[in-house]
Each structure stands twice: as C-alpha cells, then as structure tokens.
Scaffold this motif. Sequence first.
Motif, short mmCIF file in Angstrom:
data_model
loop_
_atom_site.label_atom_id
_atom_site.label_comp_id
_atom_site.label_asym_id
_atom_site.label_seq_id
_atom_site.Cartn_x
_atom_site.Cartn_y
_atom_site.Cartn_z
N HIS A 89 0.86 -1.17 0.00
CA HIS A 89 0.00 0.00 0.00
C HIS A 89 0.90 1.22 0.00
O HIS A 89 1.73 1.38 0.89
N SER A 90 0.78 2.06 -1.00
CA SER A 90 1.65 3.23 -1.12
C SER A 90 0.83 4.49 -1.27
O SER A 90 -0.38 4.44 -1.49
N ALA A 91 1.50 5.63 -1.17
CA ALA A 91 0.80 6.90 -1.31
C ALA A 91 1.70 7.89 -2.02
O ALA A 91 2.92 7.78 -1.98
N LEU A 92 1.07 8.86 -2.68
CA LEU A 92 1.82 9.92 -3.35
C LEU A 92 1.91 11.13 -2.43
O LEU A 92 0.95 11.44 -1.73
N PRO A 93 3.05 11.84 -2.46
CA PRO A 93 3.10 13.10 -1.72
C PRO A 93 2.24 14.15 -2.42
O PRO A 93 1.85 13.99 -3.58
N GLN A 94 1.94 15.22 -1.71
CA GLN A 94 1.21 16.35 -2.29
C GLN A 94 1.98 16.91 -3.48
O GLN A 94 3.19 16.86 -3.48
N ARG A 107 10.82 4.91 -9.70
CA ARG A 107 11.62 4.36 -8.61
C ARG A 107 11.32 2.87 -8.43
O ARG A 107 12.23 2.05 -8.34
N GLU A 126 -2.51 5.40 -3.34
CA GLU A 126 -3.50 6.43 -3.08
C GLU A 126 -2.84 7.80 -3.14
O GLU A 126 -1.63 7.91 -3.29
N ALA B 91 5.38 9.52 0.73
CA ALA B 91 4.21 9.76 1.57
C ALA B 91 3.72 8.44 2.13
O ALA B 91 3.94 7.38 1.54
N PRO B 93 0.50 6.02 3.27
CA PRO B 93 -0.94 5.87 3.06
C PRO B 93 -1.69 6.13 4.37
O PRO B 93 -1.11 6.12 5.45
N GLU B 126 6.05 12.46 4.16
CA GLU B 126 4.89 13.17 4.70
C GLU B 126 3.76 12.18 4.95
O GLU B 126 3.86 11.00 4.61
#
Lengths: 502, 502
Positions: A89-94, A107, A126, B91, B93, B126
């Motif tokens: 589960h990963s997320a993007l920075p703003q 990456r 996300e 970032a 999640p 973040e």
Amino acid sequence: MRRIDLADAGFLYMEKRQTPMHVGGLHLFTLPDGAEATEFLGQCLEVLRTDEPYRKPFGDYVAHGRAGALGPLYWEKDRNFDIDYHVRHSALPQPGRFRELFVLISRLHGMLLDRNRPLWESYLIEGLQNRQFALYTKMHHAATDGAGAMHMANAMYSTKKSDRSERSPFSLAAYEEYKARYRAQKQARVVPRGAELRNVSEVLREQFDTTAHLLGALRRFGGAFIGRGEGLAVPWHHVPHTSMNTNVTGARRFVAQSWDFDRVRAVCKAANGTVNDIVLAMCGGALRRYLISQDELPKHSLKAMTPVSLREEGDLDSSNAVGFIVADLATNLDDPEARLRRTQESMQAGKSLVQSLSRREAMLFMQITQVPALLTSVLGLASRFPAFSTVISNVPGPREQLYWNGASVDGMYPASIVFDGFAMNITLVSYNNKLHFGIVACRRSMPQVQRLIDHLEDALQELEEMAGLVPGGSQRKKAPVSRKKTVSRKKPVARKKKAASA
Amino acid sequence: MRRIDLADAGFLYMEKRQTPMHVGGLHLFTLPDGAEATEFLGQCLEVLRTDEPYRKPFGDYVAHGRAGALGPLYWEKDRNFDIDYHVRHSALPQPGRFRELFVLISRLHGMLLDRNRPLWESYLIEGLQNRQFALYTKMHHAATDGAGAMHMANAMYSTKKSDRSERSPFSLAAYEEYKARYRAQKQARVVPRGAELRNVSEVLREQFDTTAHLLGALRRFGGAFIGRGEGLAVPWHHVPHTSMNTNVTGARRFVAQSWDFDRVRAVCKAANGTVNDIVLAMCGGALRRYLISQDELPKHSLKAMTPVSLREEGDLDSSNAVGFIVADLATNLDDPEARLRRTQESMQAGKSLVQSLSRREAMLFMQITQVPALLTSVLGLASRFPAFSTVISNVPGPREQLYWNGASVDGMYPASIVFDGFAMNITLVSYNNKLHFGIVACRRSMPQVQRLIDHLEDALQELEEMAGLVPGGSQRKKAPVSRKKTVSRKKPVARKKKAASA
C-alpha cells in the motif's frame, strides 16, 4: 518443481543489478460514485491479498538445480508465501499529480524483485487527485510477457460496473474461468499446446515439415546485410549510435500518456496504413524531434525492434511467445510521408518473412537471429554494436470499458525493460478507444525522456496534416483536450518551460 | 580517485542482493508551530537538494581498478551527479500511523543502493499524524559507520529553534564548521589523523610499541575457548542455533521505539551497572521472552556482538572505526539479577581486553579475530557456525533537544545491517533524554520481530522491580505513557491480539 523453459530462463540469466528483467503495468482507476476512498481501497487491498491457489508461476520461486545459478532453473512452490510482502500500500506526496505518480513508478520499476520469493509485486497507490487511484504491478519477464499480462488484466476486470470479484489477480480459479469464457467467445477450436519450446540444438535435431522455409528466411535475412533486402531492415545493419544505445544504470524514468484511438485510425484510413504503421510513424517523428533537440540526429535512421506475438489464438498459457520485426523509423527523412512509407516498407518485408514460416519455425528463426544480440549483451558489447536503436511494442488490449469492483479502469500504461544498448522502451496498449503509451528509459542515458510525450503529439499532428485531416502549416490546431481521467498532456504553451525532472 | 580502505571496502565486497550493506537512520520531526506543511516540507526538500561541494565520499561513486570487482576499489567523483535521484519525496498511506511508517522503512531498507552513483539516498516522508514528518537516510557502510552518521546528524541540526540552515546534510562546508565547533567545545588537542588503516599483512610488517599487548590479548582470547576465559565471551564458543542465525533473504522488517533514559539510569544506579549493562540486560530479557514465545529457547545463552567505537576523541573523519566485545546475554537464566551479573561480567572481561591494547593494536586485534567471521560469511557457512547470536549496538547521540530549521527533532531511530547468520540487529541511539531503539530483522527469519518491542518493555519493568524501583510481583505497574511525539508502545492490554504484520 518444473524446469523453466530456456526462453523464459534467459531473462533470469541475463538479469543484473542495473538491468532488472521485469515488466510492469500502471493501471489508473476512478473511485465508484459515492464510495469512500479509505474504505474502498481497504477492500481493494483485501481482494489483492486473497489467499487462494495462484496460477503458475506466481506462487513459485526460482530454484537452482545441482549445476547452480548457471545451470537449469526450476519453478518451485514457495511454502513460506507471504502475501503482505507482495501486495503493498503506497501513497503519493502532495499535490498528487501524475508527475508525482511517475516519479514513484520510476523508482519502483528500477528495483530488482527478490529471487527468494515469487517474482511479482503489486502496489495500490492512493493520493492522486480527482478521486483517482492506481495499481502498479511488476512481474518478472520469465513469468509472463506483455500479452500474458493483458490476459491477466482481462481476467481481473469486468465489463460490468456492478460486478464484484473477491479473486486475486493471480487466482488460478479466476484464470481458468476467464480462459473458458475467452475460448467460448472465440468459438475456435483450441489446439492443445505442444511440447514446450526446448533449446535450439534440441529442436534442430527434430524434423520440420520442410526446412526450406527456415533456410529461405535465413537467406533473405542475410541478404539484407549485403543490400538485397527489398525493404527488410535487419539488426546491426546501419544502426546508428545515439544516447539511446549506451550501457544503462539501475535507475529509470517512466512517463505515460494516452491518445484517442480515433485520431490514429483516421490517419490510418486517410494515409492507407495499419495502426502499427501509424504508431511507428508517430514514434519515428517524435524520435527525430528528440534527437534534433539533443543535437544528435544521426545520418542513418533509427531502427526499432517491434516484438510480434507468436502466440497461437487461444494460447493463454505460454509465458513468452515473442518474435520481432525490425522497423526502419526513417528518422533521417524530414518529410513525414516519406518517413511513413519507408517504415511501412520495412514492416511489410519483416511480416512477409515471418509469415512464410510456421509458428514453430518462426520461434526458432527468432531464436537463431537473436543469438548474436544475446551474445553482445552478455559480453557487454551491446552499446558498441547496437542491434537496434530502441524497442517499440504494441500490445492489443481489451476494447471495452472495464471496471474493477465498480471502479472504472481509466488507463493501462505498460512499463517494460531497458538493457545495455537499448536505454529506452516504448510500449503501448490499446484499450477502450485509447492508445496508452508507457515509456521507460535509463535515467542517466536519457534524462529528458519526458519530452518525448510532447514530441509524440507533434508527430501525430504532423501526420494528421499530411493526411489532410487538419489544416497544415504553421497554424497547427491545438490537440483536443484529453479526457481528464487519463494522463493529460501538458498544454503546448507550457512546452518551453524546463521539463519537470522525475 | 582515492583508494578505499580495506576495512571500508569489505562492506562492498561482501554485499549481496539479499544482504545490502547500508546503514539507515529514521528521524522524526514535528512541524514548527504555525508552519504550513506543504510549504515547510518544500523548503526542507530544497535544503536537502542544495547544490554545493559534498564531504567525501558522498559525491563519489565506487570505481574498479584494473583488477575488476574483486581488486582494489576507489572513490571517484560522480560527474553526472543527479541530486533528484538521491533526495526523494515520499508519503504514507492513510491513516499515517507509525505502523505505516515502519512498513515503508522496512521496504526502503531492504533495497540495494545503486553502485553507479554516490552511495546514499534520503527520503522526506509526509503523511504522518500529529503534524509530524520523517526523514529516512540510507548510506553505505563503506562510506560511514554509526558514530559517523551521528556526527553528520549533529552537523545538520541546531540546538536553537530559531536557527535556519540552507546547507545539505552532506555539505562539506557545514561539516568543516561543525568539526571546528566540536573541537573547540572539547578543548582537546586534536591529534592529526594517522595514515589510513591498511590491510592486516601490511600493518603486521610495521613495528608496534610492543607486540606483547597484542599477543597477550590473543592468548586470553584463545584461552576462553578452552574454559579459561574469566568471564570473557568469545565468538563461536557455545553460540546456540536459533531463528536469528539463519541465512537471510532480501526483505526486512523494521520496528522502533523510544524509552525514557531516566528509567534506565535509575536502574543503573540502583543495580550498580553502566547504561550499556542495563541496555544489554533489557535485550537479554526481551530475547529470552521472545525465544520462549517461539518455543525455541536454547540451552546455551545467546551471545551478542556489541560494537565499540575505536575512534579517537575528535576523529570525525574515519568512515569505520569499530571493534567489538562479545556480551553473554545469559538468556538461559530465569533470574533477572543473575542474567544482569553474567552479562556485566562478560562485558567487563571484554573491555579489559580491549583496554589493554593501544587503539591501533585494538583495531588490528579486531581485524585478526574477525577474519574467521568474514570467512564463514563468504563461504556461506555463517548460519551453520554462528559466531554470535545477534548484534546490539549502542551509539551515543546528542544530549540536547535539536531542531531542523525550527522543526523539533523528536526521535532518531537507527536501522542497521543483518547478514547471513545474523538475521537481527538492535541498534539504539541516546538523544535528548531518551533511548531510541531501531530493530532490523530478516522478514522471513523473524516474522514476529515486532513483538520484541513489548518484550523490551517487560524486561525493563522486570529490572525496575529487581532494583526495588517499582513494586514487583504479578501486579506490575503499567508503563508510563510515552511522549506522544516519539514512537508510542502498544498498550499492554492489546498485546494478546495478533501483532500487525508489516
């Protein structure tokens, strides 16, 4: 414990720290109306982590035989299978734009898979804007090829928004159901799959229906080297040196973009070409622009290796069934029509050569003619003797709008392999009336690769003008605004700004 | 082009796909009051990406000489230095707890650095709760050791909330200033650094003040193997086999936790031990609990390799100046006091051995006695003949509260190396009246490593009871609630739930 085919194992033998041999796919989705993001993504993760028998070899790791790492390799069931390792589960920075997404994919795509485990990883991502989310999956090329990955995506998604599935993308049961559906749809007699392809010397010992086809093909192939090619482009022959043909480092850049299929189809019709011809002409035009901007346009034209599927209709099980045709991109010609015709001619010659062979002969032919390329790669000479300039691969995908548990699938962007001597790869998938391009390059060899996206649009506009579809001259029309839900091109006015670095 | 010391190069030679040889640090921060997150983090990224001369070797890549990968290695300036490759924006999640942070760090810590580039990466992270953010930095052990990393952190931060710095953490100028400050503070005469440590045979040819020290030390070391150790624990001698002593895979688990230094100091005072003694007793108690819970408590006690710094006061330049003492963790003893005394005895014997040597002799002694460990590792025998059970490293950090451009530094958690035969590493940093533990383990060998966090707390409470600091018996007091801004322990009531998998 099943022995891995030599054709598949090649991708394991050739893998190095700087040149991972996995293929990836970035799929973009929009949350269903009214769905709460955290809850919906939690359900997606549960589906991805479903514990059930997997289709081979996605529950297997690579085992060595007695001869060690360079002897025969085997798929062996991973009895410590750890689904949380594979599904992430990963997320993007703003601010969560496509730019941040591409930085993350660049990456992830540059990292080796762990050989102690089944050779795949999935990332649910996300933090995108506009209620979108993404799924990036990487799978070793020893386990699947581009067409195989497409079949897996097809098995995972549904054409109905209301359909719900609790099956993992690698579920054996889901895949068997999909195969049954697929074959019923095709209503074609499915030939049982033959013995697995063995290595060249073993196969050579066997009898073909006639060896004349193969010898004839090799003779034509050889003839092209001495100028009797009748349009046939062959590896190494007048392949220029550019920044695309350097040894590569371990880091990647990934960029992606969608184009309306109708724009390309209109050019096909007006200019009398296949979709593949026009796509190659787009790439040729874009690469010519790129090379001019980098002040390195070579005298000889770039040659692209264009993989062709040697899968039989209904063969959904082969992990690698790929041959290639060499396309002359005619980057040394300024006139778009002349470029297109030269490219078409080379594709036609390549196709007639492959078509003169049975599928089995074609696969053997590909192996024989690829041996020198493998050798130069293994010997570290690929950047000095480039066989091709780049790889351009067109993978047919599903035609209809698809959904994943109600979330619309907005785009499918492939991320393929670069290697010493081939520092860039362009792969595209046709899906839902769009062409989804994914470009992967060595970060050091081609730091400006993201500019190709603009160049591709320019090249398509040029082809549209050539075909009389839009008014030509200096007052080019602006590209129609892409649908918001696929990767939108930068507006032409912004082009002069320094491109964002990934 | 500078030749890399053999001691440093060892970490490059020994690096494998499954065993990256970098050390990492996870630093936690709180945004300054009133700061807007996106803007502040953008400024942090700018600082991290400052373009200026870097201290060696953080602008250099590893070059081979004529003898290839196994010959001498050299640091060579990277003329294609690409700061955006090294400094990354990531970032978490939702919901952005420490759990999500540890999952990300586990993943990042398991990936090899790119040998084509300077051997470091920084991730500004973040998405944490409570206005916190994090910085994870990984650096190759060939470039620095734990104490060196601490000096770099010190150079980067300030004791004043109002201080602002536009210097990269790797800035040469900032580091020179820091060294000048550090030396002025210490008011000690700084001996110029001697010739770099060369390999054993070269050094052996030189004359020591007296070789008697070294021979005596080797004799005592050898004596311990035949039962005349006077409390000295030595490698291989009665080192049991546990899940900690397996060959490792490429994947990692990372967990971290802070404890109040005052709690440990109180036990030190009441039980007459050093901080290191009590920390080792905490680890011994925790490992005993862990092994019992895994049903694999061995008859012989676990032995921990505890690195000791051989840096001279004021030597801020050596990349690796590390020796070791073997601590007997006495995990076979149930009584906490008996465990503590046995551990103290082994540490005392090890220290007196190292102290009998000059620094240079000590480094040589360490090299000689480590050679067999290197050999078993290289030969792949480390899991069959474990030299130690685990590594426990205590790195002294800054005592005062630090700030990074106004953001308070809440915690500094080290992430070190695991290797075949040593599937777990516990490293702690003392900073700002807290002990910050970072535990790294092979994901496959020790899937339950996160439970050690609870076991460490239990072991500390047991020591507090033993020392008469809290009422003992079955009614243990609950641990004081940790400060919110460092990693908070799970509440004891939640312990019976299945631990979250990373």
